[in-house]
Design a protein around this motif. Structure first.
Motif, PDB file in Angstrom:
ATOM      1  N   UNK A  41      24.043   8.194  86.768  1.00 46.88           N
ATOM      2  CA  UNK A  41      23.064   8.122  87.852  1.00 46.88           C
ATOM      3  C   UNK A  41      23.660   7.243  88.947  1.00 46.88           C
ATOM      4  N   UNK A  42      23.575   7.691  90.193  1.00 42.48           N
ATOM      5  CA  UNK A  42      23.973   6.841  91.315  1.00 42.48           C
ATOM      6  C   UNK A  42      22.806   5.931  91.677  1.00 42.48           C
ATOM      7  N   UNK A  43      23.068   4.666  92.024  1.00 39.35           N
ATOM      8  CA  UNK A  43      21.992   3.672  92.126  1.00 39.35           C
ATOM      9  C   UNK A  43      21.113   3.787  93.356  1.00 39.35           C
ATOM     10  N   UNK A  44      21.410   4.734  94.248  1.00 36.90           N
ATOM     11  CA  UNK A  44      20.519   4.956  95.388  1.00 36.90           C
ATOM     12  C   UNK A  44      19.748   6.261  95.235  1.00 36.90           C
ATOM     13  N   UNK A  45      19.797   6.848  94.044  1.00 38.90           N
ATOM     14  CA  UNK A  45      19.070   8.082  93.764  1.00 38.90           C
ATOM     15  C   UNK A  45      17.971   7.835  92.735  1.00 38.90           C
ATOM     16  N   UNK A  46      17.150   8.853  92.534  1.00 40.60           N
ATOM     17  CA  UNK A  46      15.992   8.753  91.651  1.00 40.60           C
ATOM     18  C   UNK A  46      15.988   9.936  90.694  1.00 40.60           C
ATOM     19  N   UNK A  47      15.615   9.679  89.444  1.00 42.07           N
ATOM     20  CA  UNK A  47      15.440  10.772  88.499  1.00 42.07           C
ATOM     21  C   UNK A  47      14.018  11.315  88.580  1.00 42.07           C
ATOM     22  N   UNK A  48      13.836  12.630  88.505  1.00 40.18           N
ATOM     23  CA  UNK A  48      12.481  13.189  88.387  1.00 40.18           C
ATOM     24  C   UNK A  48      11.805  12.683  87.122  1.00 40.18           C
ATOM     25  N   UNK A  49      10.540  12.982  86.982  1.00 40.52           N
ATOM     26  CA  UNK A  49       9.729  12.418  85.904  1.00 40.52           C
ATOM     27  C   UNK A  49      10.308  12.709  84.522  1.00 40.52           C
TER      28      UNK A  49
END
Length: 366
Positions: A100-108
């Motif tokens: 995961x890149x730290x400026x992105x978000x994972x969906x639920x």
């Protein structure tokens, strides 16, 4: 089926997060990781590698790890994202691996479908779709790139790259879950000190895989940052262009080694050209660094990767305006390229290309 059939052994997913000066984003990113439902694994470990941040990012991660033992922080002098990811992989202890890149978000629920697919098929990795997420005037907008949409239009299990050569365009590490043994046994490596390290590593992965699973689910929210700090927003720099060209050359070498004409044709016509338009525009932008040098490097690359290789850019599948830009670059017509781009911005591509074609003896494909 690998790790999923080992009775009595916990199934652990390692999440590698490279961090560098993302204090405004990293807490939300880690929160989205730690909130993931664990339906197919018993536990996760989050290996955060701080790459010499100076903005307090490491302190934020320390605070989170103090309250959640699943988060482990590794610090190192600034060495680049490739070395940070490598350190994270080496420190990971799970049988499964994701990024995961730290400026992105994972969906639920980002992982369940991929993990379930791996359990059922025994493939080396699973890959899902990603959406680009931006905020314009306070409103969230979501976008799936055309190639991402094509590649993930249907589920394909136990797939090989020969069955789906266009998957070589899926050059992102974060929308996939790998068996860690597959990654390490095949010595998959991120090139150092380049902004486009994913393309080489993922090309290695697709070519090495006995099989992989392609899913339709959106498993990653790719955030578009508005502060111009993202690598993908710095096209006018000489270093950026050099890194882009080097990455493309490395990818060509990897695919050429397979001896597959179909893979190479797909690479040159559908994959390598997709981001070149940004550099065509940068080549005639007044703000571009060392414009003469930039133009020379760009032209050499266009000739080498397409025309000298026997695949004129006119035969690529990118939009007609982009093919025309490349044709002008190859013919060393910088002023005409600048005029063309200005006209496209003023009149739109259709009217501009129609007018240009009427005044030129264009080859087939333009």
């Amino acid at each position: 089926m690998g790790v999923f059939r080992r009775k009595g052994k916990p199934r652990l997913l390692s999440v590698v997060v490279p961090v560098y000066n993302v204090a405004d984003y990293v807490a939300d990113s880690l929160d989205s990781i730690l909130r993931q439902p664990l339906r197919e694994v018993r536990a996760i470990e989050v290996v955060v590698v701080d790459d010499g941040s100076t903005d307090g990012s490491a302190e934020i991660v320390k605070g989170i790890s103090a309250n959640d033992p699943r988060v482990r922080l590794i610090t190192q002098p600034n060495s680049g994202v490739s070395i940070a990811r490598r350190a994270g992989i080496e420190a990971a202890t799970g049988d499964l691996l994701t990024f995961v890149d730290p400026d992105d978000i994972l969906p639920r629920d980002a992982w369940t479908t991929m993990l379930r697919s791996l359990r059922r098929t025994g493939s080396d990795f699973a890959v899902g779709a990603a959406e680009r997420v931006s905020v314009v005037d306070g409103e969230e907008r979501r976008y799936v790139t055309p190639l991402m949409r094509r590649n993930h239009s249907r589920t394909r299990l136990k797939c090989r790259i020969e069955d789906a050569p266009l998957m070589l365009a899926d050059v992102f590490v974060w929308n996939k879950i790998f068996r860690r043994s597959f990654w390490t046994d095949n010595d998959i490596t991120f090139p150092e000190r380049t902004r486009y390290q994913d393309q080489v590593a993922l090309t290695q992965a697709f070519l090495a895989a006995r099989s992989f699973d392609v899913l339709t689910d959106v498993v990653y929210d790719w955030r578009v940052r508005n502060d111009l700090s993202s690598a993908t927003q710095k096209r006018a720099q000489i270093a950026n262009l050099v890194e882009r060209i080097t990455t493309k050359r490395q990818t060509v070498e990897l695919v050429a080694a397979t001896g597959s004409e179909e893979l190479m044709r797909t690479l040159r016509t559908e994959i390598l050209p997709i981001d070149m338009w940004e550099h065509f525009r940068a080549a005639v932008d007044p703000a571009t660094e060392n414009p003469d040098r930039y133009w020379s490097l760009l032209r050499e690359a266009v000739l080498e990767l397409w025309y000298d290789a026997g695949v004129p850019f006119e035969e690529t599948t990118v939009p007609r305006g982009q093919r025309l830009m490349a044709w002008l670059v190859a013919r060393d017509r910088r002023d005409d390229l600048a005029d063309l781009i200005e006209m496209i911005d003023e009149r739109g591509p259709a009217r501009t290309i129609e007018a240009f074609a009427a005044a030129e003896d264009l080859p087939v494909g333009l």
